[in-house]
Design a protein around this motif. Structure first.
Motif, PDB file in Angstrom:
ATOM      1  N   PHE A 140       0.863  -1.177   0.000  1.00 41.02           N
ATOM      2  CA  PHE A 140       0.000   0.000   0.000  1.00 41.02           C
ATOM      3  C   PHE A 140       0.902   1.230   0.000  1.00 41.02           C
ATOM      4  O   PHE A 140       1.837   1.315   0.797  1.00 41.02           O
ATOM      5  N   GLU A 141       0.627   2.171  -0.913  1.00 37.82           N
ATOM      6  CA  GLU A 141       1.341   3.447  -0.921  1.00 37.82           C
ATOM      7  C   GLU A 141       0.321   4.572  -0.905  1.00 37.82           C
ATOM      8  O   GLU A 141      -0.743   4.466  -1.509  1.00 37.82           O
ATOM      9  N   CYS A 142       0.677   5.630  -0.206  1.00 39.98           N
ATOM     10  CA  CYS A 142      -0.248   6.736  -0.044  1.00 39.98           C
ATOM     11  C   CYS A 142       0.540   8.034   0.116  1.00 39.98           C
ATOM     12  O   CYS A 142       1.563   8.053   0.809  1.00 39.98           O
ATOM     13  N   VAL A 143       0.070   9.083  -0.531  1.00 41.39           N
ATOM     14  CA  VAL A 143       0.611  10.419  -0.313  1.00 41.39           C
ATOM     15  C   VAL A 143      -0.523  11.227   0.300  1.00 41.39           C
ATOM     16  O   VAL A 143      -1.587  11.385  -0.310  1.00 41.39           O
ATOM     17  N   ALA A 144      -0.286  11.689   1.525  1.00 37.65           N
ATOM     18  CA  ALA A 144      -1.317  12.382   2.296  1.00 37.65           C
ATOM     19  C   ALA A 144      -0.645  13.386   3.219  1.00 37.65           C
ATOM     20  O   ALA A 144       0.580  13.410   3.332  1.00 37.65           O
ATOM     21  N   SER A 145      -1.448  14.190   3.889  1.00 35.23           N
ATOM     22  CA  SER A 145      -0.865  15.163   4.815  1.00 35.23           C
ATOM     23  C   SER A 145      -0.411  14.502   6.110  1.00 35.23           C
ATOM     24  O   SER A 145       0.547  14.944   6.731  1.00 35.23           O
ATOM     25  N   ASP A 146      -1.088  13.422   6.521  1.00 34.15           N
ATOM     26  CA  ASP A 146      -0.748  12.768   7.784  1.00 34.15           C
ATOM     27  C   ASP A 146      -1.501  11.453   7.871  1.00 34.15           C
ATOM     28  O   ASP A 146      -2.338  11.135   7.014  1.00 34.15           O
ATOM     29  N   TYR A 147      -1.220  10.695   8.911  1.00 30.27           N
ATOM     30  CA  TYR A 147      -1.962   9.471   9.182  1.00 30.27           C
ATOM     31  C   TYR A 147      -2.297   9.428  10.665  1.00 30.27           C
ATOM     32  O   TYR A 147      -1.600  10.016  11.493  1.00 30.27           O
ATOM     33  N   THR A 148      -3.373   8.734  10.987  1.00 32.65           N
ATOM     34  CA  THR A 148      -3.805   8.553  12.368  1.00 32.65           C
ATOM     35  C   THR A 148      -4.330   7.134  12.524  1.00 32.65           C
ATOM     36  O   THR A 148      -5.172   6.705  11.726  1.00 32.65           O
ATOM     37  N   VAL A 149      -3.845   6.427  13.518  1.00 31.99           N
ATOM     38  CA  VAL A 149      -4.424   5.125  13.849  1.00 31.99           C
ATOM     39  C   VAL A 149      -5.727   5.439  14.583  1.00 31.99           C
ATOM     40  O   VAL A 149      -5.700   5.959  15.695  1.00 31.99           O
ATOM     41  N   ILE A 150      -6.840   5.167  13.928  1.00 31.78           N
ATOM     42  CA  ILE A 150      -8.129   5.528  14.534  1.00 31.78           C
ATOM     43  C   ILE A 150      -8.648   4.459  15.478  1.00 31.78           C
ATOM     44  O   ILE A 150      -9.582   4.700  16.222  1.00 31.78           O
ATOM     45  N   GLY A 151      -8.023   3.285  15.447  1.00 36.11           N
ATOM     46  CA  GLY A 151      -8.412   2.259  16.390  1.00 36.11           C
ATOM     47  C   GLY A 151      -7.805   0.912  16.067  1.00 36.11           C
ATOM     48  O   GLY A 151      -7.392   0.662  14.941  1.00 36.11           O
ATOM     49  N   VAL A 152      -7.740   0.087  17.093  1.00 37.53           N
ATOM     50  CA  VAL A 152      -7.358  -1.313  16.938  1.00 37.53           C
ATOM     51  C   VAL A 152      -8.525  -2.105  17.507  1.00 37.53           C
ATOM     52  O   VAL A 152      -8.946  -1.886  18.649  1.00 37.53           O
ATOM     53  N   PHE A 153      -9.056  -3.002  16.689  1.00 39.13           N
ATOM     54  CA  PHE A 153     -10.306  -3.683  17.004  1.00 39.13           C
ATOM     55  C   PHE A 153     -10.094  -5.190  17.062  1.00 39.13           C
ATOM     56  O   PHE A 153      -9.142  -5.712  16.482  1.00 39.13           O
ATOM     57  N   GLY A 154     -10.987  -5.898  17.719  1.00 44.29           N
ATOM     58  CA  GLY A 154     -10.857  -7.335  17.906  1.00 44.29           C
ATOM     59  C   GLY A 154     -11.136  -8.165  16.673  1.00 44.29           C
ATOM     60  O   GLY A 154     -10.842  -9.351  16.654  1.00 44.29           O
ATOM     61  N   ALA A 155     -11.698  -7.547  15.614  1.00 39.16           N
ATOM     62  CA  ALA A 155     -12.013  -8.299  14.396  1.00 39.16           C
ATOM     63  C   ALA A 155     -12.034  -7.362  13.192  1.00 39.16           C
ATOM     64  O   ALA A 155     -12.302  -6.163  13.323  1.00 39.16           O
ATOM     65  N   GLY A 156     -11.786  -7.937  12.024  1.00 38.54           N
ATOM     66  CA  GLY A 156     -11.783  -7.175  10.786  1.00 38.54           C
ATOM     67  C   GLY A 156     -13.118  -6.551  10.450  1.00 38.54           C
ATOM     68  O   GLY A 156     -13.185  -5.451   9.908  1.00 38.54           O
ATOM     69  N   GLU A 157     -14.214  -7.243  10.788  1.00 32.68           N
ATOM     70  CA  GLU A 157     -15.549  -6.707  10.489  1.00 32.68           C
ATOM     71  C   GLU A 157     -15.789  -5.403  11.246  1.00 32.68           C
ATOM     72  O   GLU A 157     -16.393  -4.469  10.718  1.00 32.68           O
ATOM     73  N   ILE A 158     -15.326  -5.349  12.480  1.00 25.88           N
ATOM     74  CA  ILE A 158     -15.503  -4.132  13.285  1.00 25.88           C
ATOM     75  C   ILE A 158     -14.657  -2.999  12.700  1.00 25.88           C
ATOM     76  O   ILE A 158     -15.135  -1.875  12.546  1.00 25.88           O
ATOM     77  N   ALA A 159     -13.420  -3.300  12.348  1.00 29.47           N
ATOM     78  CA  ALA A 159     -12.539  -2.283  11.757  1.00 29.47           C
ATOM     79  C   ALA A 159     -13.124  -1.757  10.451  1.00 29.47           C
ATOM     80  O   ALA A 159     -13.106  -0.547  10.189  1.00 29.47           O
ATOM     81  N   SER A 160     -13.675  -2.637   9.626  1.00 28.24           N
ATOM     82  CA  SER A 160     -14.263  -2.223   8.353  1.00 28.24           C
ATOM     83  C   SER A 160     -15.490  -1.340   8.562  1.00 28.24           C
ATOM     84  O   SER A 160     -15.673  -0.345   7.868  1.00 28.24           O
ATOM     85  N   ARG A 161     -16.342  -1.706   9.530  1.00 31.08           N
ATOM     86  CA  ARG A 161     -17.516  -0.870   9.835  1.00 31.08           C
ATOM     87  C   ARG A 161     -17.091   0.526  10.269  1.00 31.08           C
ATOM     88  O   ARG A 161     -17.665   1.534   9.849  1.00 31.08           O
ATOM     89  N   GLU A 162     -16.083   0.604  11.131  1.00 33.52           N
ATOM     90  CA  GLU A 162     -15.568   1.904  11.579  1.00 33.52           C
ATOM     91  C   GLU A 162     -15.019   2.705  10.400  1.00 33.52           C
ATOM     92  O   GLU A 162     -15.222   3.908  10.315  1.00 33.52           O
ATOM     93  N   ALA A 163     -14.312   2.026   9.510  1.00 31.58           N
ATOM     94  CA  ALA A 163     -13.745   2.705   8.341  1.00 31.58           C
ATOM     95  C   ALA A 163     -14.856   3.312   7.476  1.00 31.58           C
ATOM     96  O   ALA A 163     -14.769   4.478   7.073  1.00 31.58           O
ATOM     97  N   PHE A 164     -15.894   2.543   7.201  1.00 32.08           N
ATOM     98  CA  PHE A 164     -17.014   3.059   6.413  1.00 32.08           C
ATOM     99  C   PHE A 164     -17.673   4.249   7.085  1.00 32.08           C
ATOM    100  O   PHE A 164     -18.038   5.224   6.446  1.00 32.08           O
ATOM    101  N   ALA A 165     -17.829   4.176   8.396  1.00 32.79           N
ATOM    102  CA  ALA A 165     -18.489   5.254   9.128  1.00 32.79           C
ATOM    103  C   ALA A 165     -17.649   6.538   9.100  1.00 32.79           C
ATOM    104  O   ALA A 165     -18.197   7.640   9.058  1.00 32.79           O
ATOM    105  N   LEU A 166     -16.329   6.407   9.125  1.00 28.69           N
ATOM    106  CA  LEU A 166     -15.457   7.581   9.225  1.00 28.69           C
ATOM    107  C   LEU A 166     -15.024   8.188   7.895  1.00 28.69           C
ATOM    108  O   LEU A 166     -14.546   9.323   7.877  1.00 28.69           O
ATOM    109  N   VAL A 167     -15.195   7.488   6.803  1.00 25.40           N
ATOM    110  CA  VAL A 167     -14.700   8.011   5.532  1.00 25.40           C
ATOM    111  C   VAL A 167     -15.661   9.032   4.924  1.00 25.40           C
ATOM    112  O   VAL A 167     -15.293   9.809   4.069  1.00 25.40           O
ATOM    113  N   ARG A 168     -16.854   9.070   5.392  1.00 24.99           N
ATOM    114  CA  ARG A 168     -17.867   9.992   4.833  1.00 24.99           C
ATOM    115  C   ARG A 168     -17.507  11.433   5.060  1.00 24.99           C
ATOM    116  O   ARG A 168     -16.930  11.901   5.909  1.00 24.99           O
TER     117      ARG A 168
END
Length: 168
Positions: A140-168
């Motif tokens: 994975f390569e990305c050019v951005a202003s910064d990065y933030t670990v928004i969370g570490v979750f117990g399962a991929g499904e939870i992480a994916s749900r959080e990602a969808f909720a926050l990308v809007r």
């Protein structure tokens, strides 16, 4: 103009980032959720980071979600760990299953040159940083202003749900 994948003139310097969990060596593939300027990458974390980013239950499969803000470029694809030597940044120290930042990035320089040529420069735009996260089967390569670990979750499904909720 230097191609983003041409290492011949690079001043690129690779630094490992320890503020984001390392990817697991042989686990599920990373997952991307993106909008126009925000990218969230979710991936399983290495067992060596469980204690640092946990605690987790024995039946958890920990995933993290990383937000890249003000993104102008991102890609997920080859090479993976087995053929990482073909990546233009391999000679500068790119390592498998790791989180990196590229300082003095030729990719950032090329993107800035393209923006200058299009006269679409926003004088208030944030500085751009080049991030590379290597996985077992992809990079994975990305050019951005910064990065933030928004969370570490117990399962991929939870992480994916959080990602969808926050990308809007």
């Amino acid at each position: 103009m230097v191609s983003p994948f041409d290492a011949s003139r690079q001043e690129d310097q690779i630094f490992l980032l320890d503020s984001a969990p390392r990817p697991a060596a042989d686990a599920a593939e990373p997952f991307i959720v993106a909008s126009d300027r925000r990218v969230i990458l979710t991936y399983p974390i290495a067992e060596s980071d469980f204690e640092r980013f946990g605690p987790f239950d024995a039946d958890d499969d920990p995933f993290c979600a990383v937000l890249f803000a003000d993104t102008v470029f991102h890609r997920l694809g080859p090479p993976g760990d087995d053929d990482l030597v073909i990546h233009p940044l391999a000679e500068q120290g790119l390592t498998g299953c790791s989180v990196h930042e590229v300082v003095n990035s030729s990719l950032c320089a090329e993107l800035a040159a393209v923006a200058t040529g299009s006269m679409a420069i926003d004088p208030g735009a944030p500085a751009r940083r080049h991030f590379v996260i290597t996985f077992q089967a992809s990079t994975f390569e990305c050019v951005a202003s910064d990065y933030t670990v928004i969370g570490v979750f117990g399962a991929g499904e939870i992480a994916s749900r959080e990602a969808f909720a926050l990308v809007r």
